[in-house]
Design a protein around this motif. Sequence first.
Motif, PDB file in Angstrom:
ATOM      1  N   MET A 150      38.188  92.231 -32.608  1.00  0.00           N
ATOM      2  CA  MET A 150      37.200  93.302 -32.639  1.00  0.00           C
ATOM      3  C   MET A 150      35.803  92.715 -32.571  1.00  0.00           C
ATOM      4  SD  MET A 150      36.720  96.393 -35.420  1.00  0.00           S
ATOM      5  CE  MET A 150      36.311  95.264 -36.757  1.00  0.00           C
ATOM      6  N   GLN A 151      34.983  93.325 -31.741  1.00  0.00           N
ATOM      7  CA  GLN A 151      33.593  92.899 -31.606  1.00  0.00           C
ATOM      8  C   GLN A 151      32.711  94.142 -31.646  1.00  0.00           C
ATOM      9  OE1 GLN A 151      32.725  90.780 -27.998  1.00  0.00           O
ATOM     10  NE2 GLN A 151      30.721  90.104 -28.710  1.00  0.00           N
ATOM     11  N   GLY A 152      31.666  94.090 -32.427  1.00  0.00           N
ATOM     12  CA  GLY A 152      30.823  95.270 -32.542  1.00  0.00           C
ATOM     13  C   GLY A 152      29.404  94.932 -32.957  1.00  0.00           C
ATOM     14  N   TRP A 188      40.012  94.394 -28.573  1.00  0.00           N
ATOM     15  CA  TRP A 188      40.892  93.826 -27.558  1.00  0.00           C
ATOM     16  C   TRP A 188      42.216  93.450 -28.220  1.00  0.00           C
ATOM     17  CZ3 TRP A 188      35.747  92.610 -27.890  1.00  0.00           C
ATOM     18  CH2 TRP A 188      34.953  92.899 -26.766  1.00  0.00           C
ATOM     19  N   GLY A 189      43.276  93.686 -27.516  1.00  0.00           N
ATOM     20  CA  GLY A 189      44.588  93.359 -28.056  1.00  0.00           C
ATOM     21  C   GLY A 189      45.476  92.684 -27.026  1.00  0.00           C
ATOM     22  N   ARG A 190      46.354  91.829 -27.510  1.00  0.00           N
ATOM     23  CA  ARG A 190      47.333  91.160 -26.648  1.00  0.00           C
ATOM     24  C   ARG A 190      48.700  91.231 -27.308  1.00  0.00           C
ATOM     25  NH1 ARG A 190      43.273  87.410 -26.870  1.00  0.00           N
ATOM     26  NH2 ARG A 190      44.511  86.052 -28.208  1.00  0.00           N
ATOM     27  N   LYS A 211      25.571 101.162 -40.084  1.00  0.00           N
ATOM     28  CA  LYS A 211      26.287 102.058 -39.179  1.00  0.00           C
ATOM     29  C   LYS A 211      26.755 101.299 -37.938  1.00  0.00           C
ATOM     30  CE  LYS A 211      23.731 106.210 -40.578  1.00  0.00           C
ATOM     31  NZ  LYS A 211      22.891 107.335 -40.105  1.00  0.00           N
ATOM     32  N   SER A 212      27.920 101.656 -37.464  1.00  0.00           N
ATOM     33  CA  SER A 212      28.479 101.015 -36.271  1.00  0.00           C
ATOM     34  C   SER A 212      27.802 101.590 -35.024  1.00  0.00           C
ATOM     35  CB  SER A 212      29.991 101.251 -36.193  1.00  0.00           C
ATOM     36  OG  SER A 212      30.642 100.685 -37.312  1.00  0.00           O
ATOM     37  N   LEU A 213      27.152 100.739 -34.258  1.00  0.00           N
ATOM     38  CA  LEU A 213      26.494 101.171 -33.023  1.00  0.00           C
ATOM     39  C   LEU A 213      27.436 101.052 -31.831  1.00  0.00           C
ATOM     40  CD1 LEU A 213      23.009  99.467 -33.524  1.00  0.00           C
ATOM     41  CD2 LEU A 213      23.716 101.799 -34.124  1.00  0.00           C
TER      42      LEU A 213
END
Length: 247
Positions: free
Chosen positions: A196-198, A212-214, A205-207
Motif C-alpha cells: 500500500m502506498q498513499g 497493489w497485490g500479487r 486524512k488520506s489524500l
Amino acid sequence: MGIDGVIIIDNTGRPIVQTAFKSGTTAVAAQHVDALNNAYEAAANQNQSVVDPIIFVDSSLGPSVCCNVQHNSLRIACPVHSETDPLFVLAFLQTLLDVLQEYLGDISATSIRENFDIVYQLLEEMLDSGYPSTTELNTLREIVTPPSLFKKILAVAGSAGLTKAVSTPFSSPIPWRATGLRYNNNEIFFDIVEEMQGTISKEGKSLNVEVWGRIRTNTRLSGTPDILLTLNQPQVLSDCSFHPCVR
C-alpha cells in the motif's frame, strides 16, 4: 527495430559481456559504454546514487538511447537506435536479471566472468535479432545447462556427456512447465502479497491511497492439471496482469 544488443559493465566501466550487435560497428557499443560511464561519473560528482534509466547518445548511427539498469555493482545496458518503446527494453532487462539470478545466484562481475560461456549462451537464446525470444526459465534450462550441472557433467562424462544431457531441448509443449512432472503428494500453495502506498495530510486524512497485490503460486501437482481459482470480489480488481498459464 528492437534492441541493438546487450552490454554488461563492471563497476570500473569496463564491459564484461557484449552480444553481437545486429547493426553498426563495435564503435557504436563503445559510444554507449562511454555515455553510460559519463552519466555515472556525473551522478557521483553530484552525490547521486542513480542515473537516468534512459540516456540519449549521439552515436555514429545517429540519435539513439541507452536503456540501462543497475544491479549491485553491475550496469546492464541495451542500446536502441530505432523507434522502440523504452519500457519494452527495461522489461527485458528485468527479465534478464531474473534469469541470471536463477542461474548464478549472486550476480556479480566475478560470477559472470567465471560463467562467461553460460551467460553468453543465455543472451544469445533470450535475444534474437533484437527481440526477446526464449525467456522462460524452464525452456532455457533445457537449452543452456545451469552452471552446477554443467560442471558435474564435464567432470564425470566429459563433453560427450554434456551433449547427451542437452540433446532434447523443447521437450515440453508448455514453455513454463517441465515435462513428466510427478509428485508423491499433490499440493499447491498460494501467497498473497499486498503493498500500500498513499499520501496523508498533516491533519491525518488520506489524500490518495493505492494498493497493489500479487498472488504467488508454488505448484507441486503431477502432470498438467487445470486449476479453477475463484475470487469473492473480482470487481474490486483493476489493471490486472496474468501469467500466460492463466486462461
